[in-house]
Design a protein around this motif. Structure first.
Motif, PDB file in Angstrom:
ATOM      1  N   GLY A  23       9.946  13.316  38.867  1.00  0.00           N
ATOM      2  CA  GLY A  23      10.905  14.016  38.005  1.00  0.00           C
ATOM      3  C   GLY A  23      10.307  14.334  36.644  1.00  0.00           C
ATOM      4  N   HIS A  24       9.534  13.404  36.102  1.00  0.00           N
ATOM      5  CA  HIS A  24       8.895  13.625  34.798  1.00  0.00           C
ATOM      6  C   HIS A  24       7.910  14.781  34.883  1.00  0.00           C
ATOM      7  N   ALA A  25       7.158  14.816  35.957  1.00  0.00           N
ATOM      8  CA  ALA A  25       6.196  15.913  36.127  1.00  0.00           C
ATOM      9  C   ALA A  25       6.923  17.242  36.335  1.00  0.00           C
ATOM     10  N   LEU A  26       8.059  17.217  37.018  1.00  0.00           N
ATOM     11  CA  LEU A  26       8.818  18.459  37.234  1.00  0.00           C
ATOM     12  C   LEU A  26       9.459  18.970  35.955  1.00  0.00           C
ATOM     13  N   THR A  27      10.095  18.075  35.215  1.00  0.00           N
ATOM     14  CA  THR A  27      10.899  18.502  34.068  1.00  0.00           C
ATOM     15  C   THR A  27      10.125  18.567  32.772  1.00  0.00           C
ATOM     16  N   GLY A  28       9.071  17.773  32.651  1.00  0.00           N
ATOM     17  CA  GLY A  28       8.286  17.800  31.425  1.00  0.00           C
ATOM     18  C   GLY A  28       8.638  16.703  30.446  1.00  0.00           C
ATOM     19  N   ASN A  29       9.704  15.933  30.699  1.00  0.00           N
ATOM     20  CA  ASN A  29       9.998  14.807  29.818  1.00  0.00           C
ATOM     21  C   ASN A  29      10.782  13.735  30.580  1.00  0.00           C
ATOM     22  N   PRO A  30      10.689  12.495  30.128  1.00  0.00           N
ATOM     23  CA  PRO A  30      11.289  11.396  30.882  1.00  0.00           C
ATOM     24  C   PRO A  30      12.817  11.398  30.872  1.00  0.00           C
ATOM     25  N   HIS A  31      13.424  11.941  29.831  1.00  0.00           N
ATOM     26  CA  HIS A  31      14.887  11.935  29.745  1.00  0.00           C
ATOM     27  C   HIS A  31      15.505  12.886  30.766  1.00  0.00           C
ATOM     28  N   ASP A  32      14.980  14.099  30.844  1.00  0.00           N
ATOM     29  CA  ASP A  32      15.469  15.040  31.852  1.00  0.00           C
ATOM     30  C   ASP A  32      15.137  14.546  33.255  1.00  0.00           C
ATOM     31  N   ALA A  33      14.011  13.859  33.389  1.00  0.00           N
ATOM     32  CA  ALA A  33      13.629  13.306  34.689  1.00  0.00           C
ATOM     33  C   ALA A  33      14.649  12.282  35.156  1.00  0.00           C
ATOM     34  N   VAL A  62      14.548  13.670  49.396  1.00  0.00           N
ATOM     35  CA  VAL A  62      14.959  13.492  47.999  1.00  0.00           C
ATOM     36  C   VAL A  62      14.096  14.350  47.083  1.00  0.00           C
ATOM     37  N   ARG A  63      12.783  14.392  47.316  1.00  0.00           N
ATOM     38  CA  ARG A  63      11.898  15.225  46.487  1.00  0.00           C
ATOM     39  C   ARG A  63      12.298  16.695  46.572  1.00  0.00           C
ATOM     40  N   ARG A  64      12.578  17.150  47.788  1.00  0.00           N
ATOM     41  CA  ARG A  64      12.989  18.544  47.949  1.00  0.00           C
ATOM     42  C   ARG A  64      14.302  18.800  47.222  1.00  0.00           C
ATOM     43  N   SER A  65      15.226  17.862  47.317  1.00  0.00           N
ATOM     44  CA  SER A  65      16.499  17.990  46.606  1.00  0.00           C
ATOM     45  C   SER A  65      16.271  18.022  45.094  1.00  0.00           C
ATOM     46  N   MET A  66      15.334  17.192  44.619  1.00  0.00           N
ATOM     47  CA  MET A  66      15.028  17.190  43.185  1.00  0.00           C
ATOM     48  C   MET A  66      14.433  18.525  42.751  1.00  0.00           C
ATOM     49  N   ALA A  67      13.497  19.047  43.531  1.00  0.00           N
ATOM     50  CA  ALA A  67      12.869  20.327  43.185  1.00  0.00           C
ATOM     51  C   ALA A  67      13.917  21.432  43.178  1.00  0.00           C
ATOM     52  N   ASN A  68      14.793  21.452  44.175  1.00  0.00           N
ATOM     53  CA  ASN A  68      15.836  22.477  44.233  1.00  0.00           C
ATOM     54  C   ASN A  68      16.805  22.342  43.065  1.00  0.00           C
ATOM     55  N   TRP A  74      17.030  24.981  35.871  1.00  0.00           N
ATOM     56  CA  TRP A  74      16.186  25.840  35.046  1.00  0.00           C
ATOM     57  C   TRP A  74      16.738  27.261  35.002  1.00  0.00           C
ATOM     58  N   ARG A  75      17.191  27.768  36.135  1.00  0.00           N
ATOM     59  CA  ARG A  75      17.752  29.115  36.170  1.00  0.00           C
ATOM     60  C   ARG A  75      18.998  29.229  35.309  1.00  0.00           C
ATOM     61  N   LYS A  76      19.828  28.213  35.327  1.00  0.00           N
ATOM     62  CA  LYS A  76      21.053  28.231  34.516  1.00  0.00           C
ATOM     63  C   LYS A  76      20.725  28.160  33.026  1.00  0.00           C
ATOM     64  N   ARG A  77      19.734  27.341  32.672  1.00  0.00           N
ATOM     65  CA  ARG A  77      19.403  27.143  31.256  1.00  0.00           C
ATOM     66  C   ARG A  77      18.705  28.333  30.623  1.00  0.00           C
ATOM     67  N   ARG A  78      18.019  29.119  31.402  1.00  0.00           N
ATOM     68  CA  ARG A  78      17.239  30.188  30.787  1.00  0.00           C
ATOM     69  C   ARG A  78      18.098  31.341  30.305  1.00  0.00           C
ATOM     70  N   ARG A  79      19.375  31.300  30.624  1.00  0.00           N
ATOM     71  CA  ARG A  79      20.275  32.317  30.081  1.00  0.00           C
ATOM     72  C   ARG A  79      20.499  32.041  28.600  1.00  0.00           C
ATOM     73  N   GLU A  80      20.663  33.096  27.852  1.00  0.00           N
ATOM     74  CA  GLU A  80      20.838  32.963  26.415  1.00  0.00           C
ATOM     75  C   GLU A  80      22.217  32.411  26.096  1.00  0.00           C
ATOM     76  N   ASN A  81      22.261  31.469  25.151  1.00  0.00           N
ATOM     77  CA  ASN A  81      23.508  30.884  24.688  1.00  0.00           C
ATOM     78  C   ASN A  81      23.695  31.252  23.225  1.00  0.00           C
ATOM     79  N   LEU A  82      24.699  32.037  22.926  1.00  0.00           N
ATOM     80  CA  LEU A  82      24.967  32.407  21.551  1.00  0.00           C
ATOM     81  C   LEU A  82      25.932  31.401  20.933  1.00  0.00           C
ATOM     82  N   PRO A 111       5.897  28.027  36.155  1.00  0.00           N
ATOM     83  CA  PRO A 111       7.221  28.195  36.763  1.00  0.00           C
ATOM     84  C   PRO A 111       7.557  26.967  37.617  1.00  0.00           C
ATOM     85  N   PRO A 112       8.834  26.644  37.784  1.00  0.00           N
ATOM     86  CA  PRO A 112       9.235  25.408  38.473  1.00  0.00           C
ATOM     87  C   PRO A 112       8.636  25.220  39.863  1.00  0.00           C
ATOM     88  N   ARG A 113       8.587  26.254  40.680  1.00  0.00           N
ATOM     89  CA  ARG A 113       8.057  26.078  42.039  1.00  0.00           C
ATOM     90  C   ARG A 113       6.556  25.800  42.005  1.00  0.00           C
TER      91      ARG A 113
END
Length: 172
Positions: A23-33, A62-68, A74-82, A111-113
């Protein structure tokens, strides 16, 4: 049902450190992991008997579920939030010790994949077939994503240290 909970608890206890590292390697930080692992394990825990009966390798599931889940998040977050007002700029969170490492920065920017393929291949040591099964994609997709990711990492690392020769190729 109590046997299923005990079996799930044993599974989590045995695999949690590896799932957190993944999860840390996927997300880039331990908290999101930790959030990612918790979210996925909650979903899987509620239907553990089905998952255990459905697959021979629950860790890959479980790994596949984590990646998905990570890709969806990531797709939801990349939208702009005003927002009406800017948030405070002070942060009280601990700094990531790998934040300034060139390889870690380059990996985080993939990219995530592509990141998932690289992490599963070189961090977890899975074969192309295992990665394809884990992510639910074809082996050809694994090969193309790995190739693109390695090319991107090489280019980023070559640019970060200023070398133009083959020295940067050995780092990846």
């Amino acid at each position: 049902m109590p046997g299923d909970l005990a079996d799930f608890a044993e599974f989590v206890e045995a695999n949690l450190p590896g799932l957190l590292r993944y999860g840390h390697a996927l997300t880039g930080n331990p908290h999101d992991a930790a959030d990612l692992v918790q979210t996925v394990l909650e979903k899987i825990g509620s239907r553990w008997s089905h998952v255990r009966n459905k697959t021979d390798d629950p860790v890959a599931y479980v790994r596949r579920s984590m990646a998905n889940a990570h890709i969806s998040r990531w797709r939801k977050r990349r939208r702009e939030n005003l927002v009406a007002e800017l948030p405070e700029t002070r942060s009280f969170t601990m700094a990531d010790p790998f934040e300034h490492e060139p390889l870690w920065q380059a990996l985080r920017d993939l990219p995530p994949r592509q990141r998932a393929v690289i992490v599963l291949r070189y961090y977890e040591g899975l074969s192309e077939a295992e990665i394809a099964d884990s992510l639910g994609v074809s082996p050809g997709t694994v090969k193309s994503q790995a190739s693109k990711a390695i090319a991107s990492l090489r280019a980023r690392l070559r640019g970060s240290d200023g070398t133009e020769g083959t020295e940067g190729r050995q780092a990846v």
